[in-house]
Design an enzyme around this catalytic site. Structure first.
Site, mmCIF file in Angstrom:
data_model
loop_
_atom_site.group_PDB
_atom_site.id
_atom_site.type_symbol
_atom_site.label_atom_id
_atom_site.label_comp_id
_atom_site.label_asym_id
_atom_site.label_seq_id
_atom_site.Cartn_x
_atom_site.Cartn_y
_atom_site.Cartn_z
ATOM 1 N N GLY A 1 22.532 23.724 -24.903
ATOM 2 C CA GLY A 1 23.603 22.757 -25.084
ATOM 3 C C GLY A 1 24.967 23.212 -24.602
ATOM 4 O O GLY A 1 25.960 22.499 -24.782
ATOM 5 N N THR A 2 25.022 24.375 -23.950
ATOM 6 C CA THR A 2 26.319 24.920 -23.531
ATOM 7 C C THR A 2 27.079 23.961 -22.617
ATOM 8 O O THR A 2 28.271 23.703 -22.809
ATOM 9 C CB THR A 2 26.121 26.258 -22.800
ATOM 10 O OG1 THR A 2 25.338 27.126 -23.618
ATOM 11 C CG2 THR A 2 27.445 26.917 -22.507
ATOM 12 N N GLY A 3 26.392 23.431 -21.605
ATOM 13 C CA GLY A 3 27.067 22.567 -20.635
ATOM 14 C C GLY A 3 27.554 21.269 -21.242
ATOM 15 O O GLY A 3 28.679 20.820 -20.975
ATOM 16 N N CYS A 4 26.726 20.654 -22.078
ATOM 17 C CA CYS A 4 27.113 19.410 -22.756
ATOM 18 C C CYS A 4 28.330 19.665 -23.637
ATOM 19 O O CYS A 4 29.280 18.873 -23.670
ATOM 20 C CB CYS A 4 25.976 18.902 -23.639
ATOM 21 S SG CYS A 4 24.401 18.677 -22.807
ATOM 22 N N THR B 1 21.638 29.572 -26.361
ATOM 23 C CA THR B 1 22.728 28.926 -25.616
ATOM 24 C C THR B 1 22.398 27.484 -25.247
ATOM 25 O O THR B 1 23.022 26.912 -24.365
ATOM 26 C CB THR B 1 23.032 29.715 -24.332
ATOM 27 O OG1 THR B 1 21.807 29.816 -23.563
ATOM 28 C CG2 THR B 1 23.549 31.106 -24.638
ATOM 29 N N LYS C 1 31.032 26.498 -13.044
ATOM 30 C CA LYS C 1 30.648 27.369 -14.157
ATOM 31 C C LYS C 1 29.821 28.532 -13.622
ATOM 32 O O LYS C 1 28.709 28.341 -13.138
ATOM 33 C CB LYS C 1 29.863 26.571 -15.197
ATOM 34 C CG LYS C 1 30.679 25.410 -15.786
ATOM 35 C CD LYS C 1 29.914 24.617 -16.817
ATOM 36 C CE LYS C 1 28.742 23.866 -16.231
ATOM 37 N NZ LYS C 1 28.166 22.887 -17.157
#
Length: 266
Positions: A206-209, A204, A173
């Site tokens: 929580g983007t990765g989860c 932003t 990412k």
């Protein structure tokens, strides 16, 4: 029957990341979300004020309860905190013949450490080898491999370093790089570059989860890895664009944006 996806992750009391984000994403994408809680955090828009990991036996019991009775079509991992938890979860996933998306959570959006240094080796040698897709951000790439990415041209080097630990696919990412949001998905032979416009929105959390859960949801519905990741990227890009203020710090992405548009995110 509706596909079931199991998240193995920590709880975010603020509702923006962790299992709360995972379950919201799964609901939005039309799968049945289930959870194994690995840790409880005291967390809000300003950061993580405390974290308490659950005993390994509690994590193992939750996993077995779900898998042995209900069954799952995909598994997603998030915050695992300790070497003992990483190794237990790796063993459980290794015995479950479904796609596994590993989000090697190391540091929160606010810079709070969510993985003990002693757990990094377990992540490399036990969990990454059972991953269908690993989804590290650039900080996690540096933690795991020592490769520090400062430009898009370095993403293939980062991907090769992570793939050397054994996941079938890796999604690097590149959202922390300047310019448009570019990610690289590769299995070592084919490359898929995913680009999206960068939204000027600081909310932003929580983007990765959310991205990892969206990938797992699409895999559970039978999509190939490249199609699942492309659909997940589209969903999370919309969620970032619709991110909203909450509390005094960084607000969450909006998991319901696609539902409001009458869409299921592909």
């Amino acid at each position: 029957m509706k596909p079931g996806v199991l998240t193995v992750a920590g709880s975010d009391s603020g509702g923006g990341a962790g299992i709360q984000a995972d379950l919201k994403t799964m609901l939005a994408l039309g799968v049945h979300g289930m959870s194994v809680v690995t840790a409880v955090t005291a967390q809000n828009s300003l950061g993580v004020q405390g974290a308490w990991e659950l005993p390994v036996e509690a994590v193992r019991a939750q996993y077995r309860s779900v898998v042995d009775d209900i069954g799952v079509q995909a598994v997603k991992t998030g915050m695992l905190a300790s070497a003992e938890l990483v190794e237990a979860v790796a063993e459980l996933i290794g015995g479950t013949d479904v796609p596994a998306v590993v989000d090697p959570v190391g540091v929160s959006k606010h810079g709070d450490s969510l993985l003990a240094a002693s757990a990094l080796d377990s992540m490399r040698t036990k969990l990454l080898p059972v991953a269908t897709v690993a989804t590290p951000n650039l900080d996690e790439v540096a933690q795991l491999t020592g490769v520090r990415v400062e430009s898009e041209a370095q993403l293939p080097e980062a991907a090769a370093a992570v793939l050397s630990y054994g996941p079938r696919w890796v999604l690097i990412k590149g959202g922390h790089l300047p310019g448009e949001a570019v990610d690289l998905l590769t299995d070592g032979s084919e490359e898929h570059w995913l680009r999206a416009p960068r939204h000027d929105n600081r909310h932003t959390h929580g983007t990765g989860c959310t991205l990892a859960s969206a990938i797992a949801s699409q895999l559970a519905k039978g999509q190939s890895v490249p199609r699942a990741v492309a659909a997940a990227k589209e969903y999370v890009t919309g969620a970032i664009a619709a991110g909203f203020a909450l509390g005094g710090g960084i607000g969450p992405v909006d998991h319901a944006w696609a539902l409001r548009q009458g869409s299921r995110g592909a």
